[in-house]
Scaffold this motif. Structure first.
Motif, mmCIF file in Angstrom:
data_model
loop_
_atom_site.group_PDB
_atom_site.id
_atom_site.type_symbol
_atom_site.label_atom_id
_atom_site.label_comp_id
_atom_site.label_asym_id
_atom_site.label_seq_id
_atom_site.Cartn_x
_atom_site.Cartn_y
_atom_site.Cartn_z
ATOM 1 N N ARG A 284 0.820 -1.221 0.000
ATOM 2 C CA ARG A 284 0.000 0.000 0.000
ATOM 3 C C ARG A 284 0.849 1.265 0.000
ATOM 4 N NH1 ARG A 284 -1.499 -1.108 6.065
ATOM 5 N NH2 ARG A 284 -0.114 0.363 7.089
ATOM 6 N N PHE A 285 2.121 1.145 0.356
ATOM 7 C CA PHE A 285 3.000 2.304 0.412
ATOM 8 C C PHE A 285 3.610 2.650 -0.947
ATOM 9 C CE2 PHE A 285 3.503 0.350 4.721
ATOM 10 C CZ PHE A 285 2.741 1.283 5.392
ATOM 11 N N VAL A 286 3.524 1.739 -1.907
ATOM 12 C CA VAL A 286 4.151 1.980 -3.206
ATOM 13 C C VAL A 286 3.104 2.436 -4.218
ATOM 14 C CG1 VAL A 286 6.030 0.341 -2.796
ATOM 15 C CG2 VAL A 286 3.987 -0.430 -3.958
ATOM 16 N N LYS A 287 3.564 3.159 -5.233
ATOM 17 C CA LYS A 287 2.665 3.609 -6.293
ATOM 18 C C LYS A 287 2.080 2.388 -7.005
ATOM 19 C CE LYS A 287 5.118 7.900 -7.179
ATOM 20 N NZ LYS A 287 5.948 8.640 -8.132
ATOM 21 N N GLU A 288 0.951 2.601 -7.609
ATOM 22 C CA GLU A 288 0.213 1.509 -8.270
ATOM 23 C C GLU A 288 1.081 0.730 -9.252
ATOM 24 O OE1 GLU A 288 -3.007 -0.797 -8.214
ATOM 25 O OE2 GLU A 288 -2.838 1.029 -7.039
ATOM 26 N N GLU A 289 1.888 1.441 -10.039
ATOM 27 C CA GLU A 289 2.698 0.753 -11.054
ATOM 28 C C GLU A 289 3.839 -0.073 -10.458
ATOM 29 O OE1 GLU A 289 4.084 5.151 -11.134
ATOM 30 O OE2 GLU A 289 2.178 4.089 -11.018
ATOM 31 N N TYR A 290 4.134 0.123 -9.167
ATOM 32 C CA TYR A 290 5.201 -0.644 -8.517
ATOM 33 C C TYR A 290 4.668 -1.819 -7.689
ATOM 34 C CZ TYR A 290 7.824 3.658 -9.514
ATOM 35 O OH TYR A 290 8.398 4.744 -10.119
ATOM 36 N N LYS A 291 3.381 -1.911 -7.531
ATOM 37 C CA LYS A 291 2.799 -2.960 -6.674
ATOM 38 C C LYS A 291 3.146 -4.381 -7.130
ATOM 39 C CE LYS A 291 -0.908 -0.100 -4.916
ATOM 40 N NZ LYS A 291 -0.977 -0.035 -3.514
ATOM 41 N N PRO A 292 3.051 -4.705 -8.425
ATOM 42 C CA PRO A 292 3.424 -6.074 -8.824
ATOM 43 C C PRO A 292 4.885 -6.399 -8.489
ATOM 44 C CG PRO A 292 2.204 -5.020 -10.583
ATOM 45 C CD PRO A 292 2.506 -3.955 -9.565
ATOM 46 N N ALA A 293 5.759 -5.431 -8.682
ATOM 47 C CA ALA A 293 7.179 -5.657 -8.403
ATOM 48 C C ALA A 293 7.429 -5.793 -6.905
ATOM 49 C CB ALA A 293 8.019 -4.528 -8.986
#
Length: 177
Positions: free
Chosen positions: A88-97
């Protein structure tokens, strides 16, 4: 008839061995895990959830910290499977990574910190038994797993981020046309 009697005896014997193994865990590792989990939860409360949250958000700005420190803290403090909520702390585009990095770290951390993923402990203990039978130190194995795990999650995080961004850009191009 003798075949059926042996089959029945071996069948129940398998469950008896499982029960013996279970009792070994109840007397051995389970109390340790409970104490470790209690200590970790107490530490979070002492530090303060707000501070932990602020620190986590700040660390997501750096790609190296995003895929090493954040998954390490998530797995250590929240354990598996709650560690994924740090996404939840990361931007949406970084969530899968982030997810890829965190899920890849739940095994390597187990040798040093069994509370982080007690379900994986049987894998580590199987390997540790082999190391012990060779009269080699298990602690070195745990440290190596941990360090290699950090390198692997960084690589996986960066690669998954690049693939995700590529796919998102490709989808945007398709949506425009």
């Amino acid at each position: 008839m003798l075949f059926l009697a042996n089959l029945a005896q071996n069948f129940i014997g398998m469950f008896q061995k499982g029960g013996e193994n279970f009792m070994g865990l109840v007397v051995g590792i389970v109390p340790t895990l409970i104490v470790l989990m209690t200590a970790v939860n107490a530490l979070i409360r002492l530090i303060g959830e707000d501070r932990v949250t602020a620190f986590a958000k700040k660390s997501t700005g750096n790609i190296i910290l995003r895929y090493t420190l954040l998954p390490l803290i998530g797995v250590f403090f929240l354990t598996n499977p709650m560690c994924y909520t740090f996404g939840r702390f990361v931007k949406e585009e970084y969530k899968p990574a982030y997810y890829d990095a965190a899920v890849s770290f739940v095994h390597p951390i187990t040798g040093l910190f069994p509370h982080a993923n007690s379900a994986e402990l049987f894998v580590y203990m199987g390997i540790a038994n082999g190391i012990t039978s060779l009269n080699l130190p298990v602690s070195e194995l745990a440290v190596r797993y941990f360090l290699v795990g950090l390198v692997v999650i960084l690589i996986r995080g960066i690669l998954t981020e690049k693939v995700t961004l590529y796919m998102m850009n490709k989808k945007q191009q398709t949506d425009v046309v």
